[in-house]
Design a protein around this motif. Structure first.
Motif, PDB file in Angstrom:
ATOM      1  N   VAL A 185       9.784  11.348 -10.888  1.00 42.20           N
ATOM      2  CA  VAL A 185       9.954   9.996 -10.363  1.00 42.20           C
ATOM      3  C   VAL A 185      10.144  10.043  -8.850  1.00 42.20           C
ATOM      4  O   VAL A 185       9.516   9.282  -8.102  1.00 42.20           O
ATOM      5  N   GLN A 186      10.973  10.973  -8.398  1.00 47.52           N
ATOM      6  CA  GLN A 186      11.260  11.094  -6.968  1.00 47.52           C
ATOM      7  C   GLN A 186       9.976  11.360  -6.169  1.00 47.52           C
ATOM      8  O   GLN A 186       9.663  10.685  -5.194  1.00 47.52           O
ATOM      9  N   VAL A 187       9.212  12.360  -6.649  1.00 44.45           N
ATOM     10  CA  VAL A 187       7.996  12.750  -5.923  1.00 44.45           C
ATOM     11  C   VAL A 187       6.995  11.608  -5.881  1.00 44.45           C
ATOM     12  O   VAL A 187       6.442  11.281  -4.829  1.00 44.45           O
ATOM     13  N   VAL A 188       6.793  10.974  -7.050  1.00 46.90           N
ATOM     14  CA  VAL A 188       5.806   9.897  -7.089  1.00 46.90           C
ATOM     15  C   VAL A 188       6.240   8.724  -6.217  1.00 46.90           C
ATOM     16  O   VAL A 188       5.439   8.154  -5.470  1.00 46.90           O
ATOM     17  N   THR A 189       7.534   8.384  -6.264  1.00 48.37           N
ATOM     18  CA  THR A 189       8.015   7.263  -5.447  1.00 48.37           C
ATOM     19  C   THR A 189       7.831   7.581  -3.969  1.00 48.37           C
ATOM     20  O   THR A 189       7.309   6.756  -3.209  1.00 48.37           O
ATOM     21  N   ASP A 190       8.237   8.774  -3.564  1.00 51.29           N
ATOM     22  CA  ASP A 190       8.103   9.158  -2.155  1.00 51.29           C
ATOM     23  C   ASP A 190       6.663   9.082  -1.697  1.00 51.29           C
ATOM     24  O   ASP A 190       6.349   8.549  -0.638  1.00 51.29           O
ATOM     25  N   PHE A 191       5.782   9.632  -2.555  1.00 45.79           N
ATOM     26  CA  PHE A 191       4.386   9.701  -2.149  1.00 45.79           C
ATOM     27  C   PHE A 191       3.760   8.314  -2.081  1.00 45.79           C
ATOM     28  O   PHE A 191       2.995   8.016  -1.176  1.00 45.79           O
ATOM     29  N   THR A 192       4.118   7.461  -3.055  1.00 37.65           N
ATOM     30  CA  THR A 192       3.590   6.093  -3.038  1.00 37.65           C
ATOM     31  C   THR A 192       4.014   5.381  -1.764  1.00 37.65           C
ATOM     32  O   THR A 192       3.204   4.733  -1.097  1.00 37.65           O
ATOM     33  N   GLU A 193       5.286   5.549  -1.414  1.00 37.73           N
ATOM     34  CA  GLU A 193       5.781   4.908  -0.198  1.00 37.73           C
ATOM     35  C   GLU A 193       5.024   5.402   1.013  1.00 37.73           C
ATOM     36  O   GLU A 193       4.652   4.651   1.907  1.00 37.73           O
ATOM     37  N   LYS A 194       4.803   6.701   1.020  1.00 37.12           N
ATOM     38  CA  LYS A 194       4.130   7.297   2.165  1.00 37.12           C
ATOM     39  C   LYS A 194       2.708   6.751   2.305  1.00 37.12           C
ATOM     40  O   LYS A 194       2.295   6.345   3.380  1.00 37.12           O
ATOM     41  N   ILE A 195       2.001   6.728   1.176  1.00 30.47           N
ATOM     42  CA  ILE A 195       0.614   6.245   1.201  1.00 30.47           C
ATOM     43  C   ILE A 195       0.576   4.778   1.617  1.00 30.47           C
ATOM     44  O   ILE A 195      -0.266   4.363   2.409  1.00 30.47           O
ATOM     45  N   ARG A 196       1.545   4.003   1.126  1.00 30.48           N
ATOM     46  CA  ARG A 196       1.571   2.581   1.476  1.00 30.48           C
ATOM     47  C   ARG A 196       1.767   2.424   2.980  1.00 30.48           C
ATOM     48  O   ARG A 196       1.114   1.616   3.620  1.00 30.48           O
ATOM     49  N   SER A 197       2.652   3.250   3.551  1.00 26.18           N
ATOM     50  CA  SER A 197       2.905   3.114   4.985  1.00 26.18           C
ATOM     51  C   SER A 197       1.708   3.565   5.810  1.00 26.18           C
ATOM     52  O   SER A 197       1.514   3.122   6.938  1.00 26.18           O
ATOM     53  N   LEU A 198       0.878   4.462   5.244  1.00 26.25           N
ATOM     54  CA  LEU A 198      -0.321   4.893   5.978  1.00 26.25           C
ATOM     55  C   LEU A 198      -1.395   3.811   5.987  1.00 26.25           C
ATOM     56  O   LEU A 198      -2.304   3.840   6.801  1.00 26.25           O
ATOM     57  N   GLY A 199      -1.292   2.864   5.051  1.00 25.11           N
ATOM     58  CA  GLY A 199      -2.261   1.780   5.014  1.00 25.11           C
ATOM     59  C   GLY A 199      -3.459   2.123   4.156  1.00 25.11           C
ATOM     60  O   GLY A 199      -3.547   3.214   3.611  1.00 25.11           O
ATOM     61  N   PRO A 200      -4.393   1.151   4.045  1.00 24.36           N
ATOM     62  CA  PRO A 200      -5.560   1.385   3.185  1.00 24.36           C
ATOM     63  C   PRO A 200      -6.429   2.523   3.705  1.00 24.36           C
ATOM     64  O   PRO A 200      -6.416   2.820   4.900  1.00 24.36           O
ATOM     65  N   ASN A 201      -7.164   3.126   2.817  1.00 20.60           N
ATOM     66  CA  ASN A 201      -8.036   4.242   3.163  1.00 20.60           C
ATOM     67  C   ASN A 201      -9.066   3.824   4.220  1.00 20.60           C
ATOM     68  O   ASN A 201      -9.870   2.930   3.980  1.00 20.60           O
ATOM     69  N   PRO A 202      -9.025   4.443   5.398  1.00 26.58           N
ATOM     70  CA  PRO A 202      -9.956   4.028   6.449  1.00 26.58           C
ATOM     71  C   PRO A 202     -11.419   4.264   6.081  1.00 26.58           C
ATOM     72  O   PRO A 202     -12.309   3.671   6.682  1.00 26.58           O
ATOM     73  N   LEU A 203     -11.659   5.115   5.085  1.00 28.08           N
ATOM     74  CA  LEU A 203     -13.054   5.384   4.714  1.00 28.08           C
ATOM     75  C   LEU A 203     -13.716   4.161   4.087  1.00 28.08           C
ATOM     76  O   LEU A 203     -14.924   4.032   4.116  1.00 28.08           O
ATOM     77  N   SER A 204     -12.889   3.270   3.492  1.00 27.62           N
ATOM     78  CA  SER A 204     -13.481   2.133   2.789  1.00 27.62           C
ATOM     79  C   SER A 204     -14.267   1.247   3.754  1.00 27.62           C
ATOM     80  O   SER A 204     -15.293   0.684   3.374  1.00 27.62           O
ATOM     81  N   THR A 205     -13.819   1.133   5.015  1.00 25.27           N
ATOM     82  CA  THR A 205     -14.564   0.287   5.954  1.00 25.27           C
ATOM     83  C   THR A 205     -15.962   0.859   6.177  1.00 25.27           C
ATOM     84  O   THR A 205     -16.930   0.121   6.278  1.00 25.27           O
TER      85      THR A 205
END
Lengths: 86, 273
Positions: free
Chosen positions: A36-56
């Protein structure tokens, strides 16, 4: 082997400018809390990085690919070949 | 050199010799044999180069015991080391005839088609990457700019497979770039950056920096720069110098115990604008 490959891949992604979007962690099936800890941390991190720039990039490319499909190449001698590939 | 090759062929030390023969004033790769030994007189050296070891690999795949001789530049030599390591060629069956190549401290003069790289235009320098830039300059761009510049280069790809086909150390029978469920052949535009990342991953610890991929690329994608950077990672992480020896590769499944630790998932940081 896994740690070698993933460490390498993290570096490769950072060359392209996609740093921090890949993580590796060993979690046993008995370590629910850690999971739970790892997944929560990673989700938060990815959210703060923003959407995948490759999608544009992929959006514009999809539009270009669709345009390519619409173009009329009839009679250029490659019709059959293209149809069999599609 | 010509006498050397003739003697080797006549002794039976080698069955075939791979070199360059001048055909209509072009030095083209040619396979010299004992049956047509008079052709050896036309063996030439020139700045032009080709991945002769790739031809050797194809031959050895069909006829494992064939004894092959070949002209080797420094890059051919490194490629041979990689191919020995991955069991594509047997070092006992390969005889090499080294030729003058890359300039070094010992010899200033070099013979190679790559010594004067093409100059890049202003637009490419502005929005893409200069093929001749150093690896350090590459890192000086910010994260976002780097992605944009690489994507500008990758988006030009027409998926001609030239980089893979010329590559001396690409030898797989089944290629993930021709796999229906990975990267399909046919449909354009190619999926980027997946296409180039697959190649980059495969070149880690394998690319011998010959630059033939970049020379073959019709769209001027800085492939040598990409694989050079990839190999720099391998050097930094594992201390492995590709092609210099036949020592075990860090990505080989057999080998030493791994002492690397997974990177901790660092807390979120503010991203560069």
């Amino acid at each position: 082997m896994t740690v070698k490959r993933i460490t390498f891949l993290q570096e490769l992604l950072s060359i392209l400018g996609l740093e921090g979007r890949l993580g590796l962690s060993w979690i046993s099936s008995a370590e629910a809390q850690k999971f739970v800890q790892v997944v929560t941390d990673f989700t938060e991190k990815i959210r703060s990085l923003g959407p995948n720039p490759l999608s544009t990039f992929s959006d514009t490319r999809k539009a270009a690919a669709a345009e390519l499909m619409r173009m009329d190449f009839k009679g250029d001698g490659y019709d059959q070949q293209r149809q069999s590939m599609a | 050199m010509i006498n050397n090759v003739k003697a080797w062929l006549e002794d039976g030390k080698i069955d075939i010799f791979l070199g360059y023969k001048e055909t209509d004033h072009h030095p083209l790769p040619h396979c010299f044999t004992k049956e047509r030994i008079e052709e050896v007189d036309d063996l030439v050296l020139s700045p032009a180069r080709y991945s002769l070891e790739k031809i050797a690999t194809h031959m050895a795949a069909v006829e494992p015991d064939i004894k092959i001789g070949m002209l080797t530049r420094d890059c051919n030599d490194r490629a041979l080391n990689v191919l020995y390591l991955w069991n594509q060629l047997n070092p006992d069956n390969v005889s090499t005839l080294p030729v003058n190549c890359c300039p070094s401290k010992l010899k200033e003069h070099g013979d190679c088609s790559y010594l004067e790289p093409e100059r890049m235009g202003a637009f490419k320098k502005q929005v893409g990457l200069d093929n001749n830039m150093g690896l350090e300059d590459l890192d000086s761009y910010g994260q976002k700019e780097r992605l944009e510049r690489w994507m500008y280069e990758f988006q030009k790809c027409i998926k001609c497979y030239g980089c893979r086909n010329i590559c001396p150390v690409c030898f797989c029978k089944e290629c993930s770039l021709e796999h229906d469920e990975l990267v399909k052949t046919g449909p354009l535009l190619p999926e980027v950056p997946i296409f180039h990342m697959v190649r980059a991953v495969h070149m880690a610890g394998r690319c011998i920096d010959c630059g033939l991929c970049e020379a073959a690329c019709p769209m001027d994608i800085p492939l040598r720069l990409l694989y050079g950077r990839v190999n720099q990672i391998v050097m930094d992480l594992f201390g492995y110098e590709t092609g210099s020896s036949t020592a075990n590769n860090p990505f080989s499944i057999l080998g030493d115990t791994v002492t690397l630790e997974p990177k901790p998932i660092e807390p979120a940081q503010t991203v560069n604008p």
